[in-house]
Design a protein around this motif. Sequence first.
Motif, mmCIF file in Angstrom:
data_model
loop_
_atom_site.group_PDB
_atom_site.id
_atom_site.type_symbol
_atom_site.label_atom_id
_atom_site.label_comp_id
_atom_site.label_asym_id
_atom_site.label_seq_id
_atom_site.Cartn_x
_atom_site.Cartn_y
_atom_site.Cartn_z
ATOM 1 N N THR A 19 -6.253 12.008 -13.160
ATOM 2 C CA THR A 19 -5.926 10.680 -13.683
ATOM 3 C C THR A 19 -6.312 9.582 -12.695
ATOM 4 O O THR A 19 -6.650 9.857 -11.548
ATOM 5 C CB THR A 19 -4.434 10.541 -14.014
ATOM 6 O OG1 THR A 19 -3.687 10.530 -12.787
ATOM 7 C CG2 THR A 19 -3.950 11.692 -14.896
ATOM 8 N N ALA A 20 -6.221 8.346 -13.162
ATOM 9 C CA ALA A 20 -6.501 7.204 -12.295
ATOM 10 C C ALA A 20 -5.339 6.982 -11.333
ATOM 11 O O ALA A 20 -4.197 7.356 -11.614
ATOM 12 C CB ALA A 20 -6.709 5.954 -13.153
ATOM 13 N N PRO A 21 -5.608 6.375 -10.189
ATOM 14 C CA PRO A 21 -4.519 6.038 -9.261
ATOM 15 C C PRO A 21 -3.517 5.083 -9.909
ATOM 16 O O PRO A 21 -3.848 4.365 -10.860
ATOM 17 C CB PRO A 21 -5.250 5.359 -8.089
ATOM 18 C CG PRO A 21 -6.650 5.874 -8.172
ATOM 19 C CD PRO A 21 -6.919 6.021 -9.644
ATOM 20 N N LYS A 22 -2.311 5.092 -9.340
ATOM 21 C CA LYS A 22 -1.243 4.224 -9.829
ATOM 22 C C LYS A 22 -0.576 3.579 -8.616
ATOM 23 O O LYS A 22 -0.348 4.235 -7.596
ATOM 24 C CB LYS A 22 -0.208 5.062 -10.600
ATOM 25 C CG LYS A 22 1.086 4.352 -10.927
ATOM 26 C CD LYS A 22 2.119 5.354 -11.456
ATOM 27 C CE LYS A 22 3.508 4.759 -11.526
ATOM 28 N NZ LYS A 22 4.522 5.766 -11.932
ATOM 29 N N THR B 199 3.195 -4.486 -0.524
ATOM 30 C CA THR B 199 3.832 -5.278 0.532
ATOM 31 C C THR B 199 4.740 -4.404 1.395
ATOM 32 O O THR B 199 5.907 -4.720 1.642
ATOM 33 C CB THR B 199 4.628 -6.466 -0.064
ATOM 34 O OG1 THR B 199 3.841 -7.124 -1.050
ATOM 35 C CG2 THR B 199 4.928 -7.496 1.034
ATOM 36 N N ASN B 200 4.214 -3.275 1.810
ATOM 37 C CA ASN B 200 4.866 -2.322 2.727
ATOM 38 C C ASN B 200 5.996 -1.498 2.125
ATOM 39 O O ASN B 200 6.116 -0.306 2.385
ATOM 40 C CB ASN B 200 5.415 -3.051 3.962
ATOM 41 C CG ASN B 200 4.369 -3.863 4.676
ATOM 42 O OD1 ASN B 200 3.224 -3.439 4.797
ATOM 43 N ND2 ASN B 200 4.743 -5.066 5.118
ATOM 44 N N SER B 201 6.848 -2.147 1.317
ATOM 45 C CA SER B 201 8.049 -1.438 0.881
ATOM 46 C C SER B 201 8.521 -1.800 -0.522
ATOM 47 O O SER B 201 9.568 -1.321 -0.954
ATOM 48 C CB SER B 201 9.192 -1.707 1.879
ATOM 49 O OG SER B 201 9.457 -3.096 1.950
ATOM 50 N N ARG B 202 7.781 -2.620 -1.230
ATOM 51 C CA ARG B 202 8.230 -3.062 -2.551
ATOM 52 C C ARG B 202 7.690 -2.146 -3.645
ATOM 53 O O ARG B 202 6.537 -1.706 -3.585
ATOM 54 C CB ARG B 202 7.806 -4.502 -2.797
ATOM 55 C CG ARG B 202 8.376 -5.467 -1.768
ATOM 56 C CD ARG B 202 8.081 -6.893 -2.116
ATOM 57 N NE ARG B 202 8.801 -7.323 -3.327
ATOM 58 C CZ ARG B 202 8.728 -8.547 -3.828
ATOM 59 N NH1 ARG B 202 7.991 -9.467 -3.234
ATOM 60 N NH2 ARG B 202 9.403 -8.855 -4.921
ATOM 61 N N ARG B 203 8.533 -1.864 -4.609
ATOM 62 C CA ARG B 203 8.145 -0.994 -5.728
ATOM 63 C C ARG B 203 7.879 -1.824 -6.984
ATOM 64 O O ARG B 203 8.702 -2.660 -7.356
ATOM 65 C CB ARG B 203 9.259 0.011 -6.040
ATOM 66 C CG ARG B 203 9.423 1.148 -5.061
ATOM 67 C CD ARG B 203 10.485 2.125 -5.588
ATOM 68 N NE ARG B 203 11.722 1.444 -5.910
ATOM 69 C CZ ARG B 203 12.669 1.147 -5.028
ATOM 70 N NH1 ARG B 203 12.499 1.475 -3.760
ATOM 71 N NH2 ARG B 203 13.779 0.526 -5.399
ATOM 72 N N PRO B 204 6.752 -1.543 -7.664
ATOM 73 C CA PRO B 204 6.529 -2.199 -8.959
ATOM 74 C C PRO B 204 7.588 -1.728 -9.955
ATOM 75 O O PRO B 204 8.198 -0.667 -9.792
ATOM 76 C CB PRO B 204 5.140 -1.709 -9.372
ATOM 77 C CG PRO B 204 4.510 -1.196 -8.124
ATOM 78 C CD PRO B 204 5.636 -0.693 -7.277
ATOM 79 N N SER B 205 7.742 -2.498 -10.995
ATOM 80 C CA SER B 205 8.670 -2.130 -12.053
ATOM 81 C C SER B 205 8.296 -0.764 -12.612
ATOM 82 O O SER B 205 7.126 -0.491 -12.873
ATOM 83 C CB SER B 205 8.596 -3.187 -13.158
ATOM 84 O OG SER B 205 9.346 -2.802 -14.272
ATOM 85 N N GLY B 206 9.293 0.102 -12.766
ATOM 86 C CA GLY B 206 9.058 1.411 -13.347
ATOM 87 C C GLY B 206 8.880 2.534 -12.325
ATOM 88 O O GLY B 206 8.928 3.711 -12.699
ATOM 89 N N VAL B 207 8.673 2.189 -11.072
ATOM 90 C CA VAL B 207 8.545 3.222 -10.035
ATOM 91 C C VAL B 207 9.947 3.612 -9.560
ATOM 92 O O VAL B 207 10.718 2.745 -9.153
ATOM 93 C CB VAL B 207 7.706 2.716 -8.843
ATOM 94 C CG1 VAL B 207 7.723 3.735 -7.706
ATOM 95 C CG2 VAL B 207 6.271 2.457 -9.292
ATOM 96 N N ASP C 157 -2.710 -3.415 -9.283
ATOM 97 C CA ASP C 157 -1.514 -3.048 -10.038
ATOM 98 C C ASP C 157 -1.786 -2.346 -11.372
ATOM 99 O O ASP C 157 -0.899 -1.676 -11.904
ATOM 100 C CB ASP C 157 -0.572 -4.249 -10.230
ATOM 101 C CG ASP C 157 -1.198 -5.396 -10.998
ATOM 102 O OD1 ASP C 157 -0.462 -6.358 -11.292
ATOM 103 O OD2 ASP C 157 -2.413 -5.336 -11.292
ATOM 104 N N PHE C 158 -2.946 -2.510 -11.928
ATOM 105 C CA PHE C 158 -3.319 -1.782 -13.144
ATOM 106 C C PHE C 158 -4.747 -1.272 -12.982
ATOM 107 O O PHE C 158 -5.607 -1.988 -12.463
ATOM 108 C CB PHE C 158 -3.204 -2.666 -14.387
ATOM 109 C CG PHE C 158 -1.779 -2.950 -14.774
ATOM 110 C CD1 PHE C 158 -1.139 -4.091 -14.302
ATOM 111 C CD2 PHE C 158 -1.077 -2.079 -15.587
ATOM 112 C CE1 PHE C 158 0.177 -4.354 -14.623
ATOM 113 C CE2 PHE C 158 0.248 -2.336 -15.921
ATOM 114 C CZ PHE C 158 0.875 -3.470 -15.437
#
Lengths: 110, 121
Positions: free
Chosen positions: A43-46, A51-59, B109-110
């Motif tokens: 699969t493609a990377p995700k 920013t070192n320690s921030r998680r996107p929504s859903g992680v 991000d995507f």
Amino acid sequence: QSVLTQPPSASGTPGQRVSISCSGSSSNIGSNNVKWYQQLPGTAPKLLIYTNSRRPSGVPDRFSGSKSGTSASLAISGLQSEDEADYYCAAWDASLNDYVFGTGTTVTVL
Amino acid sequence: EVQLVQSGAEVKKPGESLKISCKGSGYTFTNYWVAWVRQMPGKSLEWMGVIYPADSDTRYSPSFQGQVTISADKSIRVAYLQWTSLKASDTAMYYCARLQYGGPPAAFDFWGQGALVTVSS
């Protein structure tokens, strides 16, 4: 040729905590934010961490990132079978004027 | 829902030209930079360059400058990666990705699903 160095592999049993290191220099990790990407097989990377320690929504909050000096690390707590993947760190390198990725670490759940 | 949909797999001969595409949807295409990333078989990721579709401002990785051309057509929300003369060493998976905010230092991000390019005689 990757500028950021990661261990080739890491492993753990379900529920354990696994940590992956990423070693760079003053021109990349030392002066810019670190990102982490997860690539499940085929699969493609995700984006996992920015920013070192921030998680996107859903992680899930099982994933955490940190940075100190010219090194960074990704920790996976409560390891699950679906965490089997390749993990890459990345950062902007001001000397190379290039966005550099790590060598990649394959995580195996035993 | 933000989506980047790439064109399909390609099989080409050395010396041939190729242009692959990446169509954005679910967001304002002209507000975000789009990057291209190469992944050779069994290898790590390599940033090739980025484009800002609003004005086609383009930045290349020093490793790929002069080797490929990145372009975009904002009217149809598509970014492109182009070669004029392929080599066997261009065989790889190519991903497009949206930058989270701002220019190149930002995270991707995507991601598109990838386009496999195979160059073989």
